[in-house]
Design an enzyme around this catalytic site. Structure first.
Site, PDB file in Angstrom:
ATOM      1  CE  LYS A 274       3.081   3.083   3.121  1.00 15.68           C
ATOM      2  NZ  LYS A 274       3.208   3.235   4.569  1.00 15.68           N
TER       3      LYS A 274
ATOM      4  CD  GLU B  48       9.811   1.612  10.663  1.00 17.65           C
ATOM      5  OE1 GLU B  48       9.741   2.575   9.880  1.00 17.65           O
ATOM      6  OE2 GLU B  48       9.790   0.429  10.285  1.00 17.65           O
TER       7      GLU B  48
ATOM      8  CG  LEU C 238       8.242   2.246   4.896  1.00 24.23           C
ATOM      9  CD1 LEU C 238       7.989   1.002   4.060  1.00 24.23           C
ATOM     10  CD2 LEU C 238       6.951   3.003   5.106  1.00 24.23           C
TER      11      LEU C 238
ATOM     12  CE1 TYR D 120       1.076  -0.253   4.407  1.00 21.97           C
ATOM     13  CE2 TYR D 120      -0.078   1.846   4.406  1.00 21.97           C
ATOM     14  CZ  TYR D 120       0.770   0.954   5.027  1.00 21.97           C
ATOM     15  OH  TYR D 120       1.321   1.269   6.239  1.00 21.97           O
TER      16      TYR D 120
HETATM   17  N1  PLP Z   1       7.547   3.737   8.999  1.00 19.08           N
HETATM   18  C1  PLP Z   1       6.417   3.008   8.991  1.00 19.08           C
HETATM   19  C2  PLP Z   1       6.394   1.693   9.683  1.00 19.08           C
HETATM   20  C3  PLP Z   1       5.273   3.494   8.335  1.00 19.08           C
HETATM   21  O1  PLP Z   1       4.140   2.763   8.321  1.00 19.08           O
HETATM   22  C4  PLP Z   1       5.326   4.751   7.695  1.00 19.08           C
HETATM   23  C5  PLP Z   1       4.159   5.307   6.993  1.00 19.08           C
HETATM   24  O2  PLP Z   1       3.111   4.735   6.917  1.00 19.08           O
HETATM   25  C6  PLP Z   1       6.522   5.484   7.753  1.00 19.08           C
HETATM   26  C7  PLP Z   1       7.614   4.939   8.400  1.00 19.08           C
HETATM   27  C8  PLP Z   1       6.648   6.836   7.093  1.00 19.08           C
HETATM   28  O3  PLP Z   1       6.740   6.714   5.708  1.00 19.08           O
HETATM   29  P1  PLP Z   1       6.255   7.885   4.734  1.00 19.08           P
HETATM   30  O4  PLP Z   1       7.035   9.104   5.131  1.00 19.08           O
HETATM   31  O5  PLP Z   1       6.611   7.413   3.395  1.00 19.08           O
HETATM   32  O6  PLP Z   1       4.784   8.054   4.984  1.00 19.08           O
END
Ligand code: PLP
Length: 285
Positions: A149, A181, A205, A32
């Protein structure tokens, strides 16, 4: 009533459906993206489209539409639902074969693609950003490919609930003594002016917002250290914050009940939020 997109069709939300044999439903076999919308424009669409492509590649999944069409669908949903500020959620799964089977279906099974909008008026001007949020630390019990993701969001959901029960806003996950994170965001601390965040690997991520924020921080001559940090180090930091497509740069003012600095958003987080939003709006499409 909201219009959503499912497998080539724009439909009223209550008429949209996906098969009970869909592998997203049965196996969490899907990926997603969440792209924010500010002033009716998409923030960092290219970053999200690129990461989607990468997630699909890592999962050996076929892309249901190419980039241009994906952009057109995003734009059409913004228009149809009159989204000024909000989010677009996109999910692609390995489709719905005739039966439940652990083995991937044949190539002729089409992937499922679903997109819907969530209207969030004033998304960039949230009270939480002014006050800062609190986080707790919890063990990181997710699978080993967090760089993809996927829609396996049960553990992050449990983490968010653990935070709620503890009277906090979110949870930071810890593995081998170091913060990986947040449940749905990347985590940072600030010490003596240096911005510290875990280096990219399969353990986190690769946030689209993270990439933009670190680039902007470096351009503004701020010091960036991409390395792991411990919960102890975080609790003793001058400031902390998280980044994500929906929260942008969100100050963290309390970790495991310990207030950081004055217990209010720090100057580095506030500045980064400002420059990120300014830049993101400039290049929004
Ligand atoms: N880390 C995780 C586990 C996430 O689910 C997300 C966003 O959904 C992020 C980091 C941040 O990613 P982004 O800046 O691309 O939204």
């Amino acid at each position: 009533m909201r219009t959503v997109y499912v497998n080539g069709q724009y439909l009223p939300e209550q008429e949209a459906s996906v098969s009970i044999f869909d592998r997203g439903f049965l196996f969490a076999d899907g990926v997603y993206e969440v792209t924010s919308v500010l002033g009716g424009k998409l923030i960092d669409f290219d970053g999200h489209a690129r990461r989607l492509q990468r997630s699909l590649g890592e999962m050996e999944m076929r892309a249901p539409v190419e980039r241009g069409e994906l952009l057109a669908i995003h734009r059409e949903l913004v228009t149809l639902n009159e989204i000024e500020d909000g989010l677009i959620y996109l999910q692609v799964t390995r489709g719905a074969p005739a039966d439940r089977d652990f083995v991937y279906p044949d190539e002729d099974v089409a992937p499922t693609i679903v997109l819907f909008t969530q209207s969030k008026p004033g998304l960039a001007d949230s009270p939480a950003a002014r006050a800062g949020i609190s986080v707790i630390t919890i063990p990181d019990a997710r699978w080993g490919r967090r760089d993809i993701k996927t829609v396996q969001l049960l553990y992050p959901s449990m983490g968010k609930m653990a935070a709620k029960k503890a009277g906090a806003d979110d949870a930071w996950m810890v593995e081998d003594g170091q913060v990986t994170e947040g449940t749905s965001n990347n985590a940072y601390i600030v010490k003596n002016g240096a911005i510290i965040t875990r280096q990219l690997s399969t353990e986190i991520l690769h946030g689209i917002t993270r990439a933009a924020v670190l680039r902007l921080a470096r351009e503004a001559q701020m010091t960036v250290e991409e390395r792991g940090f411990t919960p102890d180090e975080a609790r003793e930091a001058d400031e902390a914050f998280v980044t994500s497509a929906s929260a942008f740069v969100m100050p963290v003012v309390k970790i495991d009940g310990v207030a950081l600095g004055e217990g209010t958003p720090g100057p580095v987080a506030r500045r980064l939020r400002e420059i990120y939003l300014e830049e993101a709006l400039k290049i929004a499409i």
